[in-house]
Design an enzyme around this catalytic site. Structure first.
Site, PDB file in Angstrom:
ATOM      1  N   CYS A   1       0.855  -1.211   0.000  1.00 50.84           N
ATOM      2  CA  CYS A   1       0.000   0.000   0.000  1.00 50.84           C
ATOM      3  C   CYS A   1       0.880   1.247   0.000  1.00 50.84           C
ATOM      4  CB  CYS A   1      -0.903   0.027   1.234  1.00 50.84           C
ATOM      5  SG  CYS A   1      -1.909  -1.438   1.433  1.00 50.84           S
TER       6      CYS A   1
ATOM      7  N   GLU B   1       5.439   8.146   5.374  1.00 45.40           N
ATOM      8  CA  GLU B   1       5.611   7.206   4.242  1.00 45.40           C
ATOM      9  C   GLU B   1       7.071   6.772   4.095  1.00 45.40           C
ATOM     10  OE1 GLU B   1       3.526   5.733   2.526  1.00 45.40           O
ATOM     11  OE2 GLU B   1       1.650   6.840   2.688  1.00 45.40           O
TER      12      GLU B   1
ATOM     13  N   THR C   1      10.847   7.772   6.215  1.00 49.16           N
ATOM     14  CA  THR C   1      11.617   9.019   6.298  1.00 49.16           C
ATOM     15  C   THR C   1      12.650   9.062   5.163  1.00 49.16           C
ATOM     16  OG1 THR C   1      13.394   8.127   7.665  1.00 49.16           O
ATOM     17  CG2 THR C   1      11.445   8.941   8.842  1.00 49.16           C
ATOM     18  N   HIS C   2      13.188  10.269   4.956  1.00 52.56           N
ATOM     19  CA  HIS C   2      14.242  10.476   3.945  1.00 52.56           C
ATOM     20  C   HIS C   2      15.365   9.444   4.134  1.00 52.56           C
ATOM     21  CE1 HIS C   2      16.538  13.081   1.201  1.00 52.56           C
ATOM     22  NE2 HIS C   2      17.574  12.921   2.008  1.00 52.56           N
TER      23      HIS C   2
HETATM   24  P1  TGC Z   1      11.560  -6.419   5.391  1.00 54.33           P
HETATM   25  O1  TGC Z   1      11.971  -7.723   5.936  1.00 54.33           O
HETATM   26  O2  TGC Z   1      12.548  -5.613   4.615  1.00 54.33           O
HETATM   27  O3  TGC Z   1      10.286  -6.614   4.454  1.00 54.33           O
HETATM   28  C1  TGC Z   1       9.217  -7.464   4.807  1.00 54.33           C
HETATM   29  C2  TGC Z   1       8.680  -8.060   3.498  1.00 54.33           C
HETATM   30  O4  TGC Z   1       8.154  -7.005   2.688  1.00 54.33           O
HETATM   31  C3  TGC Z   1       8.887  -6.910   1.459  1.00 54.33           C
HETATM   32  N1  TGC Z   1       9.002  -5.476   1.175  1.00 54.33           N
HETATM   33  C4  TGC Z   1       8.188  -4.858   0.331  1.00 54.33           C
HETATM   34  N2  TGC Z   1       7.201  -5.332  -0.467  1.00 54.33           N
HETATM   35  C5  TGC Z   1       6.535  -4.448  -1.217  1.00 54.33           C
HETATM   36  N3  TGC Z   1       6.814  -3.126  -1.192  1.00 54.33           N
HETATM   37  C6  TGC Z   1       7.778  -2.615  -0.404  1.00 54.33           C
HETATM   38  N4  TGC Z   1       8.013  -1.304  -0.388  1.00 54.33           N
HETATM   39  C7  TGC Z   1       8.516  -3.492   0.406  1.00 54.33           C
HETATM   40  N5  TGC Z   1       9.539  -3.357   1.298  1.00 54.33           N
HETATM   41  C8  TGC Z   1       9.824  -4.577   1.754  1.00 54.33           C
HETATM   42  C9  TGC Z   1      10.199  -7.610   1.717  1.00 54.33           C
HETATM   43  O5  TGC Z   1      10.754  -8.098   0.515  1.00 54.33           O
HETATM   44  C10 TGC Z   1       9.762  -8.725   2.643  1.00 54.33           C
HETATM   45  O6  TGC Z   1       9.110  -9.688   1.851  1.00 54.33           O
HETATM   46  P2  TGC Z   1       9.156 -11.254   2.239  1.00 54.33           P
HETATM   47  O7  TGC Z   1       8.488 -11.941   1.100  1.00 54.33           O
HETATM   48  O8  TGC Z   1      10.618 -11.576   2.380  1.00 54.33           O
HETATM   49  O9  TGC Z   1       8.421 -11.368   3.525  1.00 54.33           O
HETATM   50  O10 TGC Z   1      10.932  -5.594   6.570  1.00 54.33           O
HETATM   51  P3  TGC Z   1      11.602  -4.760   7.734  1.00 54.33           P
HETATM   52  O11 TGC Z   1      10.828  -5.064   8.980  1.00 54.33           O
HETATM   53  O12 TGC Z   1      13.097  -4.987   7.759  1.00 54.33           O
HETATM   54  O13 TGC Z   1      11.288  -3.230   7.352  1.00 54.33           O
HETATM   55  C11 TGC Z   1      11.640  -2.712   6.143  1.00 54.33           C
HETATM   56  C12 TGC Z   1      11.348  -1.196   6.013  1.00 54.33           C
HETATM   57  C13 TGC Z   1      12.146  -0.406   7.014  1.00 54.33           C
HETATM   58  C14 TGC Z   1      11.807  -0.808   4.628  1.00 54.33           C
HETATM   59  C15 TGC Z   1       9.883  -0.872   6.148  1.00 54.33           C
HETATM   60  O14 TGC Z   1       9.366  -1.347   7.283  1.00 54.33           O
HETATM   61  C16 TGC Z   1       9.575   0.586   5.935  1.00 54.33           C
HETATM   62  O15 TGC Z   1       9.318   0.956   4.800  1.00 54.33           O
HETATM   63  N6  TGC Z   1       9.527   1.467   6.999  1.00 54.33           N
HETATM   64  C17 TGC Z   1       8.973   2.796   6.880  1.00 54.33           C
HETATM   65  C18 TGC Z   1       7.601   2.815   7.497  1.00 54.33           C
HETATM   66  C19 TGC Z   1       6.632   3.649   6.744  1.00 54.33           C
HETATM   67  O16 TGC Z   1       6.844   4.057   5.622  1.00 54.33           O
HETATM   68  N7  TGC Z   1       5.478   3.892   7.357  1.00 54.33           N
HETATM   69  C20 TGC Z   1       4.444   4.633   6.697  1.00 54.33           C
HETATM   70  C21 TGC Z   1       3.145   4.602   7.487  1.00 54.33           C
HETATM   71  S1  TGC Z   1       1.753   5.191   6.590  1.00 54.33           S
HETATM   72  C22 TGC Z   1       1.984   6.828   6.414  1.00 54.33           C
HETATM   73  O17 TGC Z   1       2.975   7.395   6.746  1.00 54.33           O
HETATM   74  C23 TGC Z   1       0.866   7.580   5.763  1.00 54.33           C
HETATM   75  S2  TGC Z   1       1.190   9.255   5.626  1.00 54.33           S
HETATM   76  C24 TGC Z   1      -0.222   9.884   4.991  1.00 54.33           C
HETATM   77  C25 TGC Z   1      -0.118  10.213   3.561  1.00 54.33           C
HETATM   78  O18 TGC Z   1       0.350   9.401   2.740  1.00 54.33           O
HETATM   79  O19 TGC Z   1      -0.464  11.309   3.185  1.00 54.33           O
HETATM   80  P1  FAD Z   2      11.083   7.249  14.007  1.00 57.54           P
HETATM   81  O1  FAD Z   2      10.899   5.940  13.345  1.00 57.54           O
HETATM   82  O2  FAD Z   2      11.207   7.264  15.497  1.00 57.54           O
HETATM   83  O3  FAD Z   2      12.356   7.972  13.366  1.00 57.54           O
HETATM   84  C1  FAD Z   2      12.979   9.086  13.993  1.00 57.54           C
HETATM   85  C2  FAD Z   2      14.317   9.352  13.283  1.00 57.54           C
HETATM   86  O4  FAD Z   2      15.155   8.199  13.396  1.00 57.54           O
HETATM   87  C3  FAD Z   2      14.143   9.613  11.779  1.00 57.54           C
HETATM   88  O5  FAD Z   2      15.063  10.591  11.370  1.00 57.54           O
HETATM   89  C4  FAD Z   2      14.501   8.277  11.142  1.00 57.54           C
HETATM   90  O6  FAD Z   2      14.981   8.419   9.797  1.00 57.54           O
HETATM   91  C5  FAD Z   2      15.605   7.804  12.098  1.00 57.54           C
HETATM   92  N1  FAD Z   2      15.775   6.346  12.044  1.00 57.54           N
HETATM   93  C6  FAD Z   2      14.909   5.375  12.441  1.00 57.54           C
HETATM   94  N2  FAD Z   2      15.431   4.168  12.212  1.00 57.54           N
HETATM   95  C7  FAD Z   2      16.643   4.353  11.637  1.00 57.54           C
HETATM   96  C8  FAD Z   2      17.679   3.492  11.148  1.00 57.54           C
HETATM   97  N3  FAD Z   2      17.559   2.160  11.180  1.00 57.54           N
HETATM   98  N4  FAD Z   2      18.787   4.052  10.632  1.00 57.54           N
HETATM   99  C9  FAD Z   2      18.918   5.413  10.561  1.00 57.54           C
HETATM  100  N5  FAD Z   2      17.975   6.282  11.013  1.00 57.54           N
HETATM  101  C10 FAD Z   2      16.869   5.749  11.540  1.00 57.54           C
HETATM  102  N6  FAD Z   2       1.233   6.502   9.775  1.00 57.54           N
HETATM  103  C11 FAD Z   2       0.206   5.690   9.469  1.00 57.54           C
HETATM  104  O7  FAD Z   2       0.242   4.487   9.713  1.00 57.54           O
HETATM  105  N7  FAD Z   2      -0.914   6.194   8.873  1.00 57.54           N
HETATM  106  C12 FAD Z   2      -1.040   7.506   8.572  1.00 57.54           C
HETATM  107  O8  FAD Z   2      -2.070   7.918   8.018  1.00 57.54           O
HETATM  108  C13 FAD Z   2       0.025   8.386   8.908  1.00 57.54           C
HETATM  109  N8  FAD Z   2      -0.105   9.716   8.692  1.00 57.54           N
HETATM  110  C14 FAD Z   2       0.862  10.573   9.169  1.00 57.54           C
HETATM  111  C15 FAD Z   2       0.644  11.953   9.134  1.00 57.54           C
HETATM  112  C16 FAD Z   2       1.584  12.824   9.673  1.00 57.54           C
HETATM  113  C17 FAD Z   2       1.328  14.295   9.665  1.00 57.54           C
HETATM  114  C18 FAD Z   2       2.790  12.300  10.219  1.00 57.54           C
HETATM  115  C19 FAD Z   2       3.839  13.226  10.788  1.00 57.54           C
HETATM  116  C20 FAD Z   2       3.003  10.948  10.253  1.00 57.54           C
HETATM  117  C21 FAD Z   2       2.043  10.064   9.753  1.00 57.54           C
HETATM  118  N9  FAD Z   2       2.201   8.679   9.856  1.00 57.54           N
HETATM  119  C22 FAD Z   2       1.170   7.833   9.512  1.00 57.54           C
HETATM  120  C23 FAD Z   2       3.365   8.129  10.549  1.00 57.54           C
HETATM  121  C24 FAD Z   2       4.650   8.158   9.743  1.00 57.54           C
HETATM  122  O9  FAD Z   2       4.663   7.175   8.765  1.00 57.54           O
HETATM  123  C25 FAD Z   2       5.815   8.026  10.715  1.00 57.54           C
HETATM  124  O10 FAD Z   2       5.918   9.254  11.413  1.00 57.54           O
HETATM  125  C26 FAD Z   2       7.120   7.699  10.033  1.00 57.54           C
HETATM  126  O11 FAD Z   2       7.082   6.395   9.476  1.00 57.54           O
HETATM  127  C27 FAD Z   2       8.331   7.831  10.962  1.00 57.54           C
HETATM  128  O12 FAD Z   2       8.094   7.202  12.172  1.00 57.54           O
HETATM  129  P2  FAD Z   2       8.363   7.995  13.572  1.00 57.54           P
HETATM  130  O13 FAD Z   2       7.698   9.292  13.480  1.00 57.54           O
HETATM  131  O14 FAD Z   2       8.000   7.073  14.663  1.00 57.54           O
HETATM  132  O15 FAD Z   2       9.919   8.265  13.566  1.00 57.54           O
END
Ligand code: TGC
Ligand code: FAD
Length: 393
Positions: free
Chosen positions: A247, A373, A375-376
């Site tokens: 997603c 989504e 971080t950088h």
């Molecule tokens: P990891 O072991 O690397 O991966 C688990 C399984 O997933 C596969 N995979 C992916 N598949 C599809 N798309 C991707 N982007 C994928 N990344 C990894 C991977 O191959 C593996 O597959 P399998 O078959 O081996 O099981 O998992 P990990 O626990 O080490 O974490 C990886 C990491 C750090 C990259 C991931 O967790 C991550 O992307 N962290 C960032 C979290 C994040 O982006 N959160 C967003 C929350 S939602 C939000 O912010 C909404 S904002 C609102 C708006 O959009 O406006």
């Molecule tokens: P942390 O994970 O605590 O990170 C803090 C700092 O540590 C960052 O600089 C990061 O890059 C760094 N860091 C962490 N791990 C490592 C590493 N291994 N190596 C180097 N640096 C590292 N989430 C949802 O599920 N649904 C939503 O709709 C949604 N909407 C959002 C809306 C807003 C306005 C905001 C601010 C966030 C939203 N999020 C949502 C959450 C968002 O996805 C998280 O804030 C984001 O994934 C980062 O998580 P955190 O804030 O806990 O920061």
């Protein structure tokens, strides 16, 4: 209303790379944003208010689930969808966020992992905006590392019982349906997706106040305490952390385009301002070399970002995109937009800090976009792991 009318940004004849349909989608969205969002956004931002009155017209224009097929969705290509996101975020990142969440994080998982009954029940109403959704992945202690989540789903008879906390959830308190990711006891603790109607007992959404960023978007914490849902609310095809990450690919792709819109707004404002504002010998500041260097940096980076987003879009449309491509586009384009906002603010001098101009709002919004989504830096690690074969998380 901002003092300048947007003139469009196209240095490298980018438009020649777009089809007539793609240009039409962009123009229609641009017109909608100019007429409906630009006139009200600064007031919404001041008041910390989501412009909810735009939901219905955005639904009518097919913005929700725009790239999905059937169920009343517009069936746009990924490039068309990207251009919609660009224009929305030229208006405001918070409004683009709302559309991203509704489309990529609520409709897409139902479309990709849902049963036929779930799709029939939810997608048509989400497409019109009659129903709103949110996506609960992040938790207070698990942001960048969602795999550590503590939210649990326990199977009991014909129901699941959910317990846990989600944090930073866009549209949390205005949603009718929450896509909640939880570890399922029934599936050996594997992460699965669940549809949780937000009026169920035990479900609470509490808004985050005091935000300096995305003030026109609703951000909430979710609390689930013994929330009973029918077993039929499990997204049956969701399977592990990979499912929510799929997603995120959709949403990150939209952000890669959206950030260009914010950058365009900042660049265009700074350019028009620099030609009018005079300092030293009654000359416009645009005649000074240091100001020109800033404008040159901005237009160069915007042009590169457009080509990056388009290539990723074309790869996505041809089924060849890898999630690391999307990480590169999200990371680069958001960084680029934030730098543009800072330079544009500088060019406007003192005027740059007021909301007479959209720049500072974009800058503050982009700080969230840089973090959510992935971080950088997390995207740097995703790309780094791909090119080196070594996981550095
Ligand atoms: P990891 O072991 O690397 O991966 C688990 C399984 O997933 C596969 N995979 C992916 N598949 C599809 N798309 C991707 N982007 C994928 N990344 C990894 C991977 O191959 C593996 O597959 P399998 O078959 O081996 O099981 O998992 P990990 O626990 O080490 O974490 C990886 C990491 C750090 C990259 C991931 O967790 C991550 O992307 N962290 C960032 C979290 C994040 O982006 N959160 C967003 C929350 S939602 C939000 O912010 C909404 S904002 C609102 C708006 O959009 O406006
Ligand atoms: P942390 O994970 O605590 O990170 C803090 C700092 O540590 C960052 O600089 C990061 O890059 C760094 N860091 C962490 N791990 C490592 C590493 N291994 N190596 C180097 N640096 C590292 N989430 C949802 O599920 N649904 C939503 O709709 C949604 N909407 C959002 C809306 C807003 C306005 C905001 C601010 C966030 C939203 N999020 C949502 C959450 C968002 O996805 C998280 O804030 C984001 O994934 C980062 O998580 P955190 O804030 O806990 O920061």
């Amino acid at each position: 209303m901002p003092p300048f009318k947007f003139k469009g940004v196209d240095f490298l004849d980018f438009d020649s790379l777009l089809s007539q349909d793609e240009l039409l989608v962009r123009e229609n969205t641009r017109k909608f944003i100019e007429e409906n969002l630009v006139p009200i956004i600064e007031q919404c931002n001041r008041e910390g208010r989501f412009p909810r009155q735009l939901v219905k017209p955005m639904g009518e224009l097919g913005f929700f689930g725009a790239s999905l097929k059937g169920y009343g969705c517009a069936g746009m290509s990924n490039v068309e969808y990207g251009l919609v996101m660009q224009e929305l975020e030229r208006g405001d990142s918070g409004v683009r966020s709302f559309v991203s969440v509704q489309s990529a994080l609520v409709m897409y998982p139902i479309y990709a992992f849902g049963s036929d009954a779930q799709k029939e029940q939810w997608l048509p109403k989400l497409a019109t905006g009659e129903k709103l959704g949110c996506f609960g992945l992040t938790e207070p202690d698990f942001g960048s590392n969602p795999g550590g989540m503590r939210t649990r789903a326990a199977r009991k008879g014909d129901e699941y019982i959910l317990n846990g906390e989600k944090m930073w959830i866009t549209s949390g308190s205005i949603a009718d349906i929450a896509v909640v990711w939880a570890k399922s006891d029934e599936h050996d603790g594997k992460i699965r997706g669940f549809l949780v109607e937000t009026n169920r007992p035990g479900f609470k959404a509490q808004d985050v106040h005091g935000k300096w960023s995305l003030r026109a978007s609703v951000t909430s914490g979710l609390s689930l305490q013994d929330v009973h849902i029918p077993a039929a609310n499990l997204l049956p095809k969701s399977d592990g952390l990979k499912s929510p990450l799929m997603c995120l690919n959709q949403a990150r792709y939209g952000i890669a385009w959206g950030a260009i819109g914010a950058a365009m707004s900042c660049y265009d404002t700074a350019l028009q301002y620099a030609k009018l504002r005079k300092q030293f010998r009654d000359q416009p500041i645009a005649s000074h070399q240091l100001v020109q260097e800033k404008l040159t940096w901005m237009i160069t980076e915007i042009s590169k970002a457009q080509l990056l987003a388009l290539q990723v879009g074309r790869l996505k449309d041809s089924g060849k995109v890898q999630h690391q491509h999307i990480s590169m586009a999200k990371r680069n384009n958001v960084w680029m937009a934030l730098e543009c906002a800072r330079m544009a603010r500088d060019i406007l001098g003192g005027n740059g800090i007021t909301d007479d101009y959209p720049i500072m709002r974009h800058m503050m919004n982009l700080e969230s976009v840089k973090t959510y989504e992935g971080t950088h830096d997390i995207h740097a690690l995703i790309i780094g792991a791909n090119v080196t074969g070594i996981d550095a998380f």
